[in-house]
Design a protein around this motif. Structure first.
Motif, mmCIF file in Angstrom:
data_model
loop_
_atom_site.group_PDB
_atom_site.id
_atom_site.type_symbol
_atom_site.label_atom_id
_atom_site.label_comp_id
_atom_site.label_asym_id
_atom_site.label_seq_id
_atom_site.Cartn_x
_atom_site.Cartn_y
_atom_site.Cartn_z
ATOM 1 N N GLY A 24 0.801 -1.273 0.084
ATOM 2 C CA GLY A 24 0.086 0.052 0.088
ATOM 3 C C GLY A 24 0.672 1.237 -0.047
ATOM 4 O O GLY A 24 0.339 2.340 -0.059
ATOM 5 N N ASN A 25 2.026 1.301 0.149
ATOM 6 C CA ASN A 25 2.998 2.295 -0.030
ATOM 7 C C ASN A 25 3.209 2.889 -1.496
ATOM 8 O O ASN A 25 3.797 2.219 -2.068
ATOM 9 C CB ASN A 25 4.382 2.036 0.655
ATOM 10 C CG ASN A 25 5.274 3.393 0.863
ATOM 11 O OD1 ASN A 25 4.886 4.574 0.708
ATOM 12 N ND2 ASN A 25 6.438 3.102 1.185
ATOM 13 N N ILE A 26 2.498 3.999 -1.656
ATOM 14 C CA ILE A 26 2.607 4.576 -2.960
ATOM 15 C C ILE A 26 3.930 5.133 -3.162
ATOM 16 O O ILE A 26 4.267 5.540 -4.578
ATOM 17 C CB ILE A 26 1.447 5.534 -3.409
ATOM 18 C CG1 ILE A 26 1.335 6.652 -2.334
ATOM 19 C CG2 ILE A 26 0.014 4.618 -3.255
ATOM 20 C CD1 ILE A 26 0.432 7.673 -2.681
ATOM 21 N N SER A 27 4.777 5.436 -2.245
ATOM 22 C CA SER A 27 5.931 6.240 -2.488
ATOM 23 C C SER A 27 7.096 5.316 -2.480
ATOM 24 O O SER A 27 8.337 5.688 -2.706
ATOM 25 C CB SER A 27 6.218 7.131 -1.347
ATOM 26 O OG SER A 27 5.263 8.057 -1.247
ATOM 27 N N ASP A 28 6.723 3.830 -2.519
ATOM 28 C CA ASP A 28 8.061 3.039 -2.686
ATOM 29 C C ASP A 28 8.507 3.142 -3.949
ATOM 30 O O ASP A 28 7.898 3.269 -5.056
ATOM 31 C CB ASP A 28 7.328 1.510 -2.437
ATOM 32 C CG ASP A 28 8.422 0.493 -2.472
ATOM 33 O OD1 ASP A 28 8.862 0.174 -1.384
ATOM 34 O OD2 ASP A 28 8.664 -0.169 -3.481
ATOM 35 N N SER A 29 10.040 3.017 -4.030
ATOM 36 C CA SER A 29 10.652 3.094 -5.164
ATOM 37 C C SER A 29 10.251 2.118 -6.452
ATOM 38 O O SER A 29 10.319 2.539 -7.314
ATOM 39 C CB SER A 29 12.191 2.950 -4.970
ATOM 40 O OG SER A 29 12.334 1.766 -4.385
ATOM 41 N N LEU A 30 9.852 0.850 -5.726
ATOM 42 C CA LEU A 30 9.576 0.106 -7.055
ATOM 43 C C LEU A 30 8.122 0.397 -7.679
ATOM 44 O O LEU A 30 8.004 0.046 -8.836
ATOM 45 C CB LEU A 30 9.344 -1.309 -6.291
ATOM 46 C CG LEU A 30 8.950 -2.561 -7.357
ATOM 47 C CD1 LEU A 30 10.125 -2.829 -8.130
ATOM 48 C CD2 LEU A 30 8.983 -3.918 -6.340
ATOM 49 N N VAL A 31 7.351 0.724 -6.750
ATOM 50 C CA VAL A 31 6.006 1.528 -7.138
ATOM 51 C C VAL A 31 6.509 2.488 -8.281
ATOM 52 O O VAL A 31 5.563 2.650 -9.355
ATOM 53 C CB VAL A 31 5.208 1.772 -6.297
ATOM 54 C CG1 VAL A 31 3.695 2.223 -6.715
ATOM 55 C CG2 VAL A 31 4.845 0.553 -5.057
ATOM 56 N N VAL A 32 6.921 3.399 -7.887
ATOM 57 C CA VAL A 32 7.217 4.605 -8.619
ATOM 58 C C VAL A 32 7.831 4.254 -9.954
ATOM 59 O O VAL A 32 7.486 4.634 -11.102
ATOM 60 C CB VAL A 32 8.113 5.383 -8.074
ATOM 61 C CG1 VAL A 32 8.639 6.881 -8.745
ATOM 62 C CG2 VAL A 32 7.458 6.119 -6.699
ATOM 63 N N ALA A 33 8.776 3.252 -9.928
ATOM 64 C CA ALA A 33 9.613 2.850 -11.122
ATOM 65 C C ALA A 33 8.688 1.964 -12.147
ATOM 66 O O ALA A 33 8.549 2.343 -13.474
ATOM 67 C CB ALA A 33 10.841 1.833 -10.800
ATOM 68 N N GLU A 34 7.697 1.140 -11.784
ATOM 69 C CA GLU A 34 6.972 0.638 -12.343
ATOM 70 C C GLU A 34 5.840 1.556 -12.899
ATOM 71 O O GLU A 34 5.304 1.199 -14.121
ATOM 72 C CB GLU A 34 6.289 -0.643 -11.538
ATOM 73 C CG GLU A 34 5.400 -1.606 -12.578
ATOM 74 C CD GLU A 34 4.925 -2.836 -11.689
ATOM 75 O OE1 GLU A 34 4.248 -3.504 -12.500
ATOM 76 O OE2 GLU A 34 5.760 -3.395 -10.674
ATOM 77 N N TRP A 35 5.261 2.453 -12.214
ATOM 78 C CA TRP A 35 4.177 3.297 -12.734
ATOM 79 C C TRP A 35 4.891 4.087 -13.828
ATOM 80 O O TRP A 35 4.184 4.573 -14.609
ATOM 81 C CB TRP A 35 3.738 4.243 -11.505
ATOM 82 C CG TRP A 35 2.751 5.193 -11.840
ATOM 83 C CD1 TRP A 35 2.938 6.692 -12.082
ATOM 84 C CD2 TRP A 35 1.563 4.809 -12.506
ATOM 85 N NE1 TRP A 35 1.860 7.048 -12.481
ATOM 86 C CE2 TRP A 35 0.854 6.210 -13.044
ATOM 87 C CE3 TRP A 35 0.872 3.833 -12.653
ATOM 88 C CZ2 TRP A 35 -0.449 6.362 -13.313
ATOM 89 C CZ3 TRP A 35 -0.486 4.021 -13.143
ATOM 90 C CH2 TRP A 35 -1.142 5.252 -13.675
ATOM 91 N N GLU A 36 6.026 4.486 -13.684
ATOM 92 C CA GLU A 36 6.735 5.282 -14.858
ATOM 93 C C GLU A 36 6.873 4.453 -15.934
ATOM 94 O O GLU A 36 6.672 4.855 -17.095
ATOM 95 C CB GLU A 36 8.264 5.705 -14.475
ATOM 96 C CG GLU A 36 8.075 6.764 -13.322
ATOM 97 C CD GLU A 36 9.501 7.275 -12.856
ATOM 98 O OE1 GLU A 36 10.541 6.550 -13.151
ATOM 99 O OE2 GLU A 36 9.699 8.199 -12.255
#
Length: 229
Positions: A24-36
């Motif tokens: 649930g952490n939207i600031s996680d680096s993996l989440v940010v990278a995959e969203w990009e």
């Protein structure tokens, strides 16, 4: 998630991505990278050429042919015969009853192990060598199985116990050879053509054509599968 982003539901897509990747952490680096990565792909799709003609223009036909044919040949390799009908082959090798069923179950365990193991060496060995040598290895295994059954098998006109699908049977060392090479073929297939065909088909397309191109490759795979007797 990509579909949600494509239809303008970005917040929902990010929330689901965060739940999957980072609790649930939207600031996680993996989440940010995959969203990009998702947004980059969607931007490329919007800017790219529209329609089906793009898959056959300006040399794209080569990628289309490569992506669809690798999926088709995965099915045409004959692996399905050795997996779906291996019970009959093991009956030809004198395995019957529960022993035959357990022996056929072992091949699925080998398949899972082999497919998982591919993750650790696929980037070092490359895609094409695995496809080429995998096909050669499977061909050798089929040649041995067919050769042993043809050379040492006893013909049973009425079928084994009335089973017309099993008209040849071998015993002793030839039977062990058939069993061993059936297992070896499944292992080779699980290490090469089974997973690599999907990886190669996904990577051969450009960003703006990847989603639709992969669907074309999947159609080729399932069309050949449904056409096989």
């Amino acid at each position: 998630m990509q579909w949600l982003a494509k239809v303008g539901r970005e917040k929902e897509a990010i929330a689901i991505l965060a739940d999957i990747q980072a609790k649930g952490n939207i600031s996680d680096s993996l989440v940010v990278a995959e969203w990009e990565e998702i947004t980059t792909i969607l931007a490329a799709e919007r800017e790219g050429q529209k329609g089906w003609r793009r898959f056959f223009k300006n040399g794209m036909w080569r990628r289309t042919l490569a992506g669809t044919s690798v999926q088709a040949w995965q099915q045409l390799s004959g692996a399905n015969v050795m997996t779906y009908y291996v019970v009959y082959i093991f009956q030809m090798a004198s395995l019957t009853g529960n022993i035959g069923l357990v022996s056929s179950g072992i091949q699925y365990a080998l398949f899972i192990i082999g497919t998982a193991a591919t993750f650790f060496f696929i980037d070092r060995t490359g895609r094409r060598p695995l496809l080429v040598y995998g096909a050669v290895g499977m061909g050798v295994c089929m040649f041995v199985v067919g050769g042993v059954l043809g050379s040492y098998g006893t013909y049973i006109p009425g079928g084994l116990n009335g089973n017309l699908s099993v008209k040849v049977q071998v015993t002793g060392s030839p039977a062990y050879t058939v069993i061993a090479f059936c297992y070896l073929l499944v292992l080779i297939y699980s290490l090469t053509l089974a997973p690599i065909a999907w990886v190669y088909a996904a990577e051969v397309w450009s960003l703006e054509t990847r989603a639709t191109g992969m669907s074309l490759a999947s159609v080729a795979n399932w069309y050949v599968l449904s056409s096989c007797p």
